[in-house]
Scaffold this motif. Structure first.
Motif, PDB file in Angstrom:
ATOM      1  N   UNK A   1       0.829  -1.202   0.000  1.00  0.00           N
ATOM      2  CA  UNK A   1       0.000   0.000   0.000  1.00  0.00           C
ATOM      3  C   UNK A   1       0.866   1.255   0.000  1.00  0.00           C
ATOM      4  N   UNK A   2       1.897   1.258   0.827  1.00  0.00           N
ATOM      5  CA  UNK A   2       2.772   2.433   0.907  1.00  0.00           C
ATOM      6  C   UNK A   2       3.383   2.741  -0.460  1.00  0.00           C
ATOM      7  N   UNK A   3       3.982   1.732  -1.092  1.00  0.00           N
ATOM      8  CA  UNK A   3       4.642   1.986  -2.368  1.00  0.00           C
ATOM      9  C   UNK A   3       3.635   2.229  -3.488  1.00  0.00           C
ATOM     10  N   UNK A   4       2.448   1.646  -3.374  1.00  0.00           N
ATOM     11  CA  UNK A   4       1.409   1.949  -4.358  1.00  0.00           C
ATOM     12  C   UNK A   4       1.064   3.438  -4.319  1.00  0.00           C
ATOM     13  N   UNK A   5       0.867   3.968  -3.109  1.00  0.00           N
ATOM     14  CA  UNK A   5       0.523   5.384  -2.971  1.00  0.00           C
ATOM     15  C   UNK A   5       1.674   6.290  -3.407  1.00  0.00           C
ATOM     16  N   UNK A   6       2.895   5.882  -3.119  1.00  0.00           N
ATOM     17  CA  UNK A   6       4.060   6.685  -3.496  1.00  0.00           C
ATOM     18  C   UNK A   6       4.189   6.788  -5.015  1.00  0.00           C
ATOM     19  N   UNK A   7       3.966   5.679  -5.720  1.00  0.00           N
ATOM     20  CA  UNK A   7       4.204   5.655  -7.166  1.00  0.00           C
ATOM     21  C   UNK A   7       2.956   5.915  -8.008  1.00  0.00           C
ATOM     22  N   UNK A   8       1.777   6.005  -7.367  1.00  0.00           N
ATOM     23  CA  UNK A   8       0.551   6.125  -8.162  1.00  0.00           C
ATOM     24  C   UNK A   8      -0.336   7.306  -7.767  1.00  0.00           C
ATOM     25  N   UNK A   9       0.153   8.208  -6.939  1.00  0.00           N
ATOM     26  CA  UNK A   9      -0.621   9.405  -6.601  1.00  0.00           C
ATOM     27  C   UNK A   9       0.204  10.652  -6.898  1.00  0.00           C
ATOM     28  N   UNK A  10      -0.506  11.761  -6.989  1.00  0.00           N
ATOM     29  CA  UNK A  10       0.174  13.025  -7.259  1.00  0.00           C
ATOM     30  C   UNK A  10      -0.320  14.095  -6.290  1.00  0.00           C
ATOM     31  N   UNK A  11       0.352  15.191  -6.249  1.00  0.00           N
ATOM     32  CA  UNK A  11       0.006  16.283  -5.356  1.00  0.00           C
ATOM     33  C   UNK A  11      -1.416  16.773  -5.610  1.00  0.00           C
TER      34      UNK A  11
ATOM     35  N   UNK B   1      -8.086   0.449  11.066  1.00  0.00           N
ATOM     36  CA  UNK B   1      -7.004   0.502  12.051  1.00  0.00           C
ATOM     37  C   UNK B   1      -5.673   0.132  11.418  1.00  0.00           C
ATOM     38  N   UNK B   2      -5.708  -0.805  10.500  1.00  0.00           N
ATOM     39  CA  UNK B   2      -4.476  -1.327   9.904  1.00  0.00           C
ATOM     40  C   UNK B   2      -3.689  -0.269   9.148  1.00  0.00           C
ATOM     41  N   UNK B   3      -4.371   0.707   8.550  1.00  0.00           N
ATOM     42  CA  UNK B   3      -3.717   1.606   7.601  1.00  0.00           C
ATOM     43  C   UNK B   3      -3.238   2.929   8.173  1.00  0.00           C
ATOM     44  N   UNK B   4      -3.517   3.207   9.440  1.00  0.00           N
ATOM     45  CA  UNK B   4      -3.292   4.541  10.001  1.00  0.00           C
ATOM     46  C   UNK B   4      -1.999   5.197   9.529  1.00  0.00           C
ATOM     47  N   UNK B   5      -0.878   4.612   9.933  1.00  0.00           N
ATOM     48  CA  UNK B   5       0.411   5.268   9.732  1.00  0.00           C
ATOM     49  C   UNK B   5       0.849   5.253   8.275  1.00  0.00           C
ATOM     50  N   UNK B   6       0.589   4.160   7.567  1.00  0.00           N
ATOM     51  CA  UNK B   6       0.992   4.072   6.164  1.00  0.00           C
ATOM     52  C   UNK B   6       0.338   5.175   5.339  1.00  0.00           C
TER      53      UNK B   6
ATOM     54  N   UNK C   1       0.900  10.310   2.614  1.00  0.00           N
ATOM     55  CA  UNK C   1       0.305  11.633   2.395  1.00  0.00           C
ATOM     56  C   UNK C   1       1.337  12.739   2.594  1.00  0.00           C
ATOM     57  N   UNK C   2       2.178  12.602   3.602  1.00  0.00           N
ATOM     58  CA  UNK C   2       3.223  13.589   3.858  1.00  0.00           C
ATOM     59  C   UNK C   2       4.178  13.687   2.669  1.00  0.00           C
ATOM     60  N   UNK C   3       4.518  12.546   2.092  1.00  0.00           N
ATOM     61  CA  UNK C   3       5.478  12.523   0.984  1.00  0.00           C
ATOM     62  C   UNK C   3       4.854  13.008  -0.317  1.00  0.00           C
TER      63      UNK C   3
END
Length: 377
Positions: A94-104, A114-119, A124-126
């Protein structure tokens, strides 16, 4: 729009773990977003616990021109080791999916888990995407969480840029900053008529749901039958542990000895058989104990199930229902006293066909989702 959650499509050949009510609601919201002009891809994190393969490939399925599903690769197996490995694998993917597949500033809709909180927050910060958080319930209100998990849950609420809430009360609880939000109680889908109402001279009321004694819904429905007059038939449908079922059956036998009404245990029904049975009845009973903390913010899904099949509804009066758009279609009682519940059943409008209420909710939500998306963008 990317829509992230633990999901499986009803007719999917993939077969991923999911909670049916959650998947149904995600499907409904996805279709509403498509109707508003969005291209939606549901991103499913769900595991293949029943798969014989250790590693299951991800895949994409296109449902329509505007609606598709992307299933993450997943680790199969139901043993403890595979579950632990699957948990960490999902988070990393999930983390790398969001990093490589989302934009600003891209809006990303995430089903609160509960599982996804920190990821979610780290990604989102990045990437600085806009987080739309779908909140069905506040987990620390309904279960025991560690201090870290409680703080993490509050932190992800604060980091959200917009919300999809399941009740109006969650607006008061979580949206002090007045961020864009929209409310949807569940899947607003009318059921096609599969059967006619009973025509045997009785007024038929049905309780459908859990037999868990802590929630008390089935127990309250059975007890109330004691005080119903002749001409009523209460049906109990549902599920529970073997002991829960045996206790309900024994309670029904005891009540039938004293009541003028009829009462029966009709087993556990599902799918079209369940809907057809509901449509034969006049009144749906939502009789859970009002003391449960989950009642503060969680919308009772069985109310929509009853309305979608045209039933009138009897329910305990709780704040989440007093504020809802369908409160005028509900006959309320104020406590779980069996006599009070029976009075509310007798006073209920037995002849109403509340399918139109679902149409109203559907139209309202689809109007609201358009203005909501404009405010987010």
């Amino acid at each position: 729009m990317k829509y992230i959650g633990f999901y499986d499509y009803p007719y999917s050949p993939i077969g991923r773990d999911n909670v049916l009510s959650a998947s149904n609601k995600m499907t409904y919201i996805a279709h509403a977003l498509c109707e508003s002009g969005e291209f939606v891809q549901i991103v499913s994190q769900s595991q293949c616990s029943k798969s014989e393969h250790f590693m299951n490939k991800g895949c994409k399925i296109q449902i329509s021109d505007r609606f598709g599903i992307y299933y993450f690769p997943a680790i199969g197996g139901a043993n403890k080791v595979s579950r632990i490995l699957g948990f960490f694998f999902r988070l990393i993917w999930l983390f790398f999916y969001l990093i490589f597949n989302t934009r600003k500033n891209e809006p990303v809709l995430v089903y609160h888990s509960i599982e996804n909180y920190k990821v979610i927050q780290w990604a989102k910060v990045i990437k600085k995407f806009k987080l739309i958080l779908e909140v069905e319930e506040v987990y620390q209100d309904i279960r025991s969480l560690s201090n870290f998990a409680r703080k993490s849950e509050l932190s992800v609420f604060r980091s959200a840029d917009a919300f999809v809430f399941s009740t109006e009360l969650l607006i008061d609880k979580l949206n002090a900053e007045n961020k864009p939000c929209v409310v949807v109680y569940g899947a607003y889908q009318k059921e096609e008529r599969k059967s006619k109402r009973f025509n045997d001279g009785f007024i038929h009321a049905v309780y459908a749901g859990t037999f868990d004694p802590q929630k008390g819904g089935a127990q309250n429905a059975v007890s109330a039958t004691t005080y119903l007059p002749k001409g009523y038939h209460v049906h109990i449908l549902g599920f529970g542990t073997k002991q829960d079922v045996e206790d309900i059956e024994a309670k029904i036998i005891d009540v039938q000895k004293t009541t003028k009404a009829k009462i029966s245990y009709d087993g556990l029904l599902s799918g079209n058989e369940f809907i057809a049975f509901l449509q034969k009845c006049h009144i749906g009973l939502s009789t859970q104990n009002p003391e449960g903390k989950y009642n503060d913010t969680s919308f009772p899904s069985k109310i929509l199930t009853y309305l979608a099949s045209g039933l009138s509804v009897v329910s305990v009066k709780i704040p989440v229902l007093e504020r809802c758009l369908v409160c005028d279609s509900i006959s309320f009682y104020t406590n779980s006293n069996p006599q009070e519940i029976a009075k509310s059943i007798v006073a209920c409008n037995k002849d109403a066909d509340n399918c139109e209420v679902i149409d109203y909710l559907d139209n309202q939500f689809k109007q609201n989702i358009r203005s909501f998306l404009e405010s987010v963008n």
